[in-house]
Design a protein around this motif. Structure first.
Motif, PDB file in Angstrom:
ATOM      1  N   LEU A   1       0.828  -1.206   0.000  1.00 60.34           N
ATOM      2  CA  LEU A   1       0.000   0.000   0.000  1.00 60.34           C
ATOM      3  C   LEU A   1       0.863   1.257   0.000  1.00 60.34           C
ATOM      4  CD1 LEU A   1      -2.740  -1.087   2.582  1.00 60.34           C
ATOM      5  CD2 LEU A   1      -2.902  -1.114   0.091  1.00 60.34           C
TER       6      LEU A   1
ATOM      7  N   TRP B   1      -1.387   4.037  -1.644  1.00 64.24           N
ATOM      8  CA  TRP B   1      -2.804   3.762  -1.390  1.00 64.24           C
ATOM      9  C   TRP B   1      -3.074   3.897   0.110  1.00 64.24           C
ATOM     10  CZ3 TRP B   1      -2.153  -1.269  -4.640  1.00 64.24           C
ATOM     11  CH2 TRP B   1      -2.162  -0.932  -6.003  1.00 64.24           C
TER      12      TRP B   1
ATOM     13  N   TRP C   1      -6.373   4.824   1.314  1.00 64.61           N
ATOM     14  CA  TRP C   1      -7.827   4.819   1.541  1.00 64.61           C
ATOM     15  C   TRP C   1      -8.340   3.515   0.939  1.00 64.61           C
ATOM     16  CZ3 TRP C   1     -10.833   7.036   4.788  1.00 64.61           C
ATOM     17  CH2 TRP C   1     -12.199   7.253   4.564  1.00 64.61           C
ATOM     18  N   VAL C   2      -8.526   2.495   1.780  1.00 60.64           N
ATOM     19  CA  VAL C   2      -8.802   1.153   1.284  1.00 60.64           C
ATOM     20  C   VAL C   2     -10.018   0.569   1.986  1.00 60.64           C
ATOM     21  CG1 VAL C   2      -6.367   0.763   0.768  1.00 60.64           C
ATOM     22  CG2 VAL C   2      -7.271   0.057   2.988  1.00 60.64           C
TER      23      VAL C   2
ATOM     24  N   ILE D   1      -2.445   4.694   7.000  1.00 65.45           N
ATOM     25  CA  ILE D   1      -3.408   4.143   6.045  1.00 65.45           C
ATOM     26  C   ILE D   1      -4.749   3.969   6.752  1.00 65.45           C
ATOM     27  CG2 ILE D   1      -3.932   2.203   4.509  1.00 65.45           C
ATOM     28  CD1 ILE D   1      -0.857   1.685   4.465  1.00 65.45           C
TER      29      ILE D   1
ATOM     30  N   HIS E   1     -10.921   2.309  -4.751  1.00 69.08           N
ATOM     31  CA  HIS E   1     -10.331   1.475  -5.789  1.00 69.08           C
ATOM     32  C   HIS E   1      -9.574   0.277  -5.260  1.00 69.08           C
ATOM     33  CE1 HIS E   1     -10.400   5.235  -8.570  1.00 69.08           C
ATOM     34  NE2 HIS E   1     -11.523   4.546  -8.646  1.00 69.08           N
ATOM     35  N   VAL E   2      -9.134   0.307  -4.021  1.00 72.70           N
ATOM     36  CA  VAL E   2      -8.297  -0.776  -3.481  1.00 72.70           C
ATOM     37  C   VAL E   2      -9.071  -1.494  -2.388  1.00 72.70           C
ATOM     38  CG1 VAL E   2      -6.130  -1.353  -2.329  1.00 72.70           C
ATOM     39  CG2 VAL E   2      -6.183   0.469  -4.042  1.00 72.70           C
TER      40      VAL E   2
ATOM     41  N   LYS F   1     -11.506  -2.389  -9.693  1.00 70.27           N
ATOM     42  CA  LYS F   1     -10.916  -2.475  -8.359  1.00 70.27           C
ATOM     43  C   LYS F   1      -9.517  -3.069  -8.479  1.00 70.27           C
ATOM     44  CE  LYS F   1     -14.772  -1.384  -6.099  1.00 70.27           C
ATOM     45  NZ  LYS F   1     -14.905  -0.149  -5.314  1.00 70.27           N
TER      46      LYS F   1
ATOM     47  N   PHE G   1      -5.139   5.864  -8.152  1.00 70.70           N
ATOM     48  CA  PHE G   1      -5.135   6.493  -6.840  1.00 70.70           C
ATOM     49  C   PHE G   1      -6.165   5.813  -5.946  1.00 70.70           C
ATOM     50  CE2 PHE G   1      -3.616  10.269  -9.326  1.00 70.70           C
ATOM     51  CZ  PHE G   1      -2.358  10.309  -8.745  1.00 70.70           C
ATOM     52  N   SER G   2      -5.870   5.790  -4.678  1.00 74.51           N
ATOM     53  CA  SER G   2      -6.857   5.332  -3.695  1.00 74.51           C
ATOM     54  C   SER G   2      -6.726   6.236  -2.479  1.00 74.51           C
ATOM     55  CB  SER G   2      -6.621   3.870  -3.322  1.00 74.51           C
ATOM     56  OG  SER G   2      -7.669   3.392  -2.494  1.00 74.51           O
ATOM     57  N   LEU G   3      -7.391   7.381  -2.572  1.00 73.20           N
ATOM     58  CA  LEU G   3      -7.270   8.417  -1.564  1.00 73.20           C
ATOM     59  C   LEU G   3      -8.657   8.874  -1.123  1.00 73.20           C
ATOM     60  CD1 LEU G   3      -4.617  10.559  -3.466  1.00 73.20           C
ATOM     61  CD2 LEU G   3      -4.128   8.908  -1.673  1.00 73.20           C
TER      62      LEU G   3
END
Length: 864
Positions: free
Chosen positions: A191, A196, A198-199, A225, A261-262, A293, A527-529
């Motif tokens: 991550l 990443w 924001w999961v 995270i 996205h993650v 995803k 991005f995964s924010l």
């Protein structure tokens, strides 16, 4: 039946076959295996374990009878719950063994091949057990006249949730898989590598999932995270039970439709199939392109389809990143699989069930029947099966089974070949009539524990296998990237690894260039924010009532920068740098000083040289006309001294130009102060001469005795000596020195001369001002004396200009910095010197050069 897990049984068979073919391991001993079923059920797991412990022709729990199997070791446990069930029984019992033949028994569910149990088969019992103590703590079994206590060993090849097993302190427990904590650290590194923060997290709803969340969530928080959501997936042993969880499935699908996205998924072997069922239930078939995803999957998961799901594709998981138990391509394993057919082993009761489900065919009740559509021919090839159903390359779990069999076999080999005494167990050997060496007169299975704990060997691919920390072996995970194919299959790419034993900085590695991503992503890696990143030049500001991963971005304050994204705080540049306009980088400051090449320096130098030339010209005129009345009037020698001092004053600005050096700094202010003091002292002396000369002309005046030749020189010399004394004291106490000013100018480093003692500097200026003020007052008082060429008037104007320049100099000098400060002082020197030169000498030169007729004694005395 989960056809993929049949490979675990084949890995067991391959390992047994490999050992039997190796004359260096357990010579004169032939290994075999037996398979049972646990049905994913605790009750059936206990029953199957008891079957292996006590069943021969009939089931008599806790009783040992004729031709009974005698277990020494267990290899098994793809799931933590089942591992715990079997460990509870195996840790209670101590099993007798006598014999020369070794067998390997494998308990394998028809959905998940799980347990490999190693036993020593017993030859004919000499005496039927007449009495047994039904205790879960100890069974004392009399067999062949020997009293033995043998404790079973449980070797787990698939379970990661060791917490429950550790807390119960099963002394017979070993694990062939690395610690789950290594995998969690690898997830965090992954991550962080892609940024990443924001999961989403999905974990199976059982003890393993709970333990995973309790371990991972604090680790994520420590590393910045956030988990946007945490959902529990229903735990199922059979896919046909999914309908019991319809409401949960719908809620999970709604959660998956968000823009996160993650997604991290933790579960067991059927979790992927269950997740695919959930997505289908939500209508994902119509949204595949938009449902993008990055799935991060743990090692217990497997990409498999079975039953009703076998026709569904796995395109939705394209680009998934999975952690897998480390494995290598074992030599000859693929060739071994190519030899498998429905008739390869009469003892394999699972091969026909597997074959029917893998190839979607059926076997006739009799081979004499006429072949019909959909009938299995037996000529099908395993390599033609899609990977969601079966894989030809050895998976991580199969690799663990393979190593587990070799570990037990080598431990038994060491036990049988040792000539030492182990806890009073004696080993002797003799040779039979066939020349074969026979060992194990007394063989006790509890001796397997120290051998397993110290086992260390290189397997067929050259990797070292050992139980390093009593319960675990190894620590490596492979990072796998999944590429789905149009033919409903997939390809695994090994793109990295997690190795806690590697050197610092190499414990997590990944080759980003090998990764494939979901085609719906416009930017890769995606991005995964929680929000857009704060660009350089800004810093993060936490949002109230939001997770720490959600924040606003605010501009850095003046004088500070941030040079990377998502910085918590801005910082100041080093002293020799300044912030850029975007406040995102530090720019080196320019080193500056008033040099000769600078336009301002060139201008001031030109003016100084001009005044030097003019002064020299005036001096030449005065020397040439030294005998004329206008030159001789008011002390010719003082005029020469004044001109020479002004000449030197016009040259002194060159000490202020150029890079400050120690000699320059020491000389420039004292030189300037002394030279101007000489000039002003001469002016004062000339003023006093005019005044005294007028007073001395009156009869009986007391000033007659002061109007001699020595008075003007005395005034000039004494005035200069006082200034020189001040300068000497300055240089002796706190002299000027070269200095660097980092702060006065925003974009410049100013090289300057530090005046040392500012007080002494202003003492020099004050004394020079005092002399100028005295000259001005005296000249002002005698300005109306009846002289045709009354020099007092010109001195008055020159002192007025001189005082005005230096009075305005002080505030201007104090408010200026860098080049401007030096330029102000040079300008003041040139202006004040020019006022003296112009006001005192220009009128005289005008008469000498342009009006020579007026330059006579008669005209000079006309006004008296």
């Amino acid at each position: 039946m989960a056809t993929k897990f049949y490979q675990h049984a084949l890995a067991l068979a391959f390992a047994v076959h490999e050992i039997n073919q190796d004359p260096q391991i357990l010579p004169n001993v032939t290994l075999g295996f037996h398979i049972c079923d646990s049905y994913y059920d605790a009750t059936m797991t206990y029953r199957s374990t008891l079957d292996l412990l006590f069943k021969s022709h009939q089931f008599s729990p806790n009783y040992k009878c004729d031709k009974q199997r005698n277990l020494i070791a267990v290899i098994g446990g793809l799931g933590a719950a089942t591992s715990s069930h079997i460990a509870k029984l195996l840790d209670f019992y101590k099993i007798p063994q006598v014999g020369s033949d070794l067998e390997i028994f494998a308990q394998i569910t028809n959905r998940d091949w799980r347990y490999l149990l190693l036993s020593i088969s017993q030859m004919q019992c000499h005496e039927l057990l007449k009495y047994c103590i039904p205790s879960f703590h100890c069974n004392l079994i009399l067999a062949n006249g020997l009293l033995t206590e043998i404790k079973a060993t449980d070797i787990i090849y698939g379970s990661f949730d060791l917490q429950e097993l550790k807390t119960t302190h099963y002394s017979s427990f070993y694990s062939m898989v690395p610690k789950e904590s290594h995998q969690n650290i690898g997830i965090v590194h992954l991550l962080q590598y892609f940024g990443w923060i924001w999961v989403g997290i999905f974990a199976v709803d059982n003890n393993s999932g709970q333990h995973f969340l309790q371990s991972l969530e604090p680790l994520l928080h420590e590393n910045g995270i956030c988990a946007a959501y945490t959902k529990r997936l229903p735990y199922i042993a059979r896919l046909d039970k999914m309908e019991e969880h319809i409401e949960i499935c719908y809620s999970i699908y709604k959660q998956l439709k968000n823009d996160i996205h993650v997604v991290i998924i933790y579960g067991e072997s059927l979790t992927i199939a269950a997740l695919r069922f959930i997505l289908t239930l939500g209508g994902i078939e119509n949204e595949k392109l938009y449902f993008k995803k990055v799935w991060i999957m743990t090692a217990q998961l497997d990409f498999m389809l079975t039953g009703l799901l076998r026709g569904w594709d796995l395109q939705i998981f394209h680009g998934a990143i999975a952690f897998a138990i480390h494995s290598e391509d074992t030599p000859n394993f693929s060739e071994f699989l190519k030899t498998i057919n429905p008739h390869w082993n009469k003892g394999d009761r699972f091969i026909q069930v597997f074959w029917e489900q893998a190839f979607d065919c059926f076997f006739p009740e009799s081979w004499e029947q006429t072949e019909v559509m959909g009938q299995c021919t037996g000529k099908e090839k395993l390599e033609d099966i899609f990977k969601p159903l079966f894989e030809m390359s050895m998976t991580g779990h199969s690799y663990s089974v393979y190593n587990a069999v070799h570990s037990v076999a080598r431990a038994l080999h060491d036990m049988c070949s040792s000539q030492s005494n182990y806890n009073r167990g004696k080993y002797t050997s003799h040779t039979n009539k066939r020349g074969n060496t026979v060992k194990m007169q007394t063989l006790q299975a509890w001796q397997l524990h120290p051998l397993l704990q110290s086992i260390s060997f290189n397997n067929s691919v050259g990797e070292r296998v050992s139980f390093e920390h009593r319960m675990e072996t190894g620590g490596k995970f492979d990072i796998i990237n999944l590429e789905t194919l149009p033919n409903n299959s997939f390809q695994r790419r090994k793109v990295g690894k997690v190795d806690p034993n590697a050197p610092q900085g190499e414990q997590f590695t990944i080759d980003e260039s090998m990764l494939v991503w979901h085609p719906g992503f416009k930017q890769v890696p995606p991005f995964s924010l929680c929000n857009e990143r704060c660009r350089p030049g800004c810093r993060k500001k936490k949002k109230e009532d939001q997770p720490f991963c959600c924040y606003d971005c605010i501009l850095c304050p003046d004088g500070e920068i941030s040079n990377s994204t998502d910085m918590d705080d801005c910082f100041r540049c080093p002293e020799d740098h300044y912030p850029s306009n975007g406040r995102n980088t530090c720019i080196p400051k320019n080193i500056t000083f008033l040099s000769y090449k600078d336009p301002l320096g060139i201008s001031l130098s030109a003016i100084a040289v001009s005044f030097v030339l003019i002064t020299i010209l005036v001096l030449q005129i005065f020397i040439k006309h030294k005998d004329t009345p206008i030159v001789k009037a008011n002390n010719r020698n003082l005029s020469y001294i004044l001109l020479i001092s002004l000449l030197l004053c016009f040259l002194s600005p060159f000490l202020f130009l150029g890079q400050p050096e120690e000699v320059r700094c020491l000389l420039r202010q004292p030189t300037f102060g002394i030279l101007f003091s000489v000039a002003v002292s001469c002016v004062l002396a000339k003023t006093m001469i005019v005044s005294l000369a007028f007073l001395a002309t009156k009869p009986g005046s007391w000033m007659n005795k002061w109007a001699g030749r020595r008075l003007p020189y005395s005034i000039a010399v004494s005035s200069c000596l006082i200034q020189a004394s001040i300068c000497i004291a300055w240089l002796a106490t706190s002299p000027p020195f070269p200095d660097v000013d980092m702060h006065s100018a925003h974009e410049e480093i100013i090289l300057q001369c530090n005046e040392g003692s500012v007080t002494m500097f202003y003492c020099v200026l004050s004394y020079m001002g005092f002399l100028a003020l005295a000259s001005f007052i005296v000249a002002f008082l005698v300005r109306k004396l009846p002289d045709r060429f009354n020099e007092a008037k010109f001195i008055t104007f020159s002192m007025l200009a001189f005082c005005s320049v230096w009075i305005s100099f002080v505030p201007t000098y104090l408010s200026a910095t860098g080049k401007a400060m030096v330029a102000v002082e040079i300008f003041s020197i040139l202006t004040s010197g020019a006022s003296l030169l112009g006001c005192i000498f220009f009128p005289k030169c005008y008469i000498i050069v342009l009006r020579p007729g007026l330059n006579n004694r008669k005209h000079l005395l006309r006004q008296f």
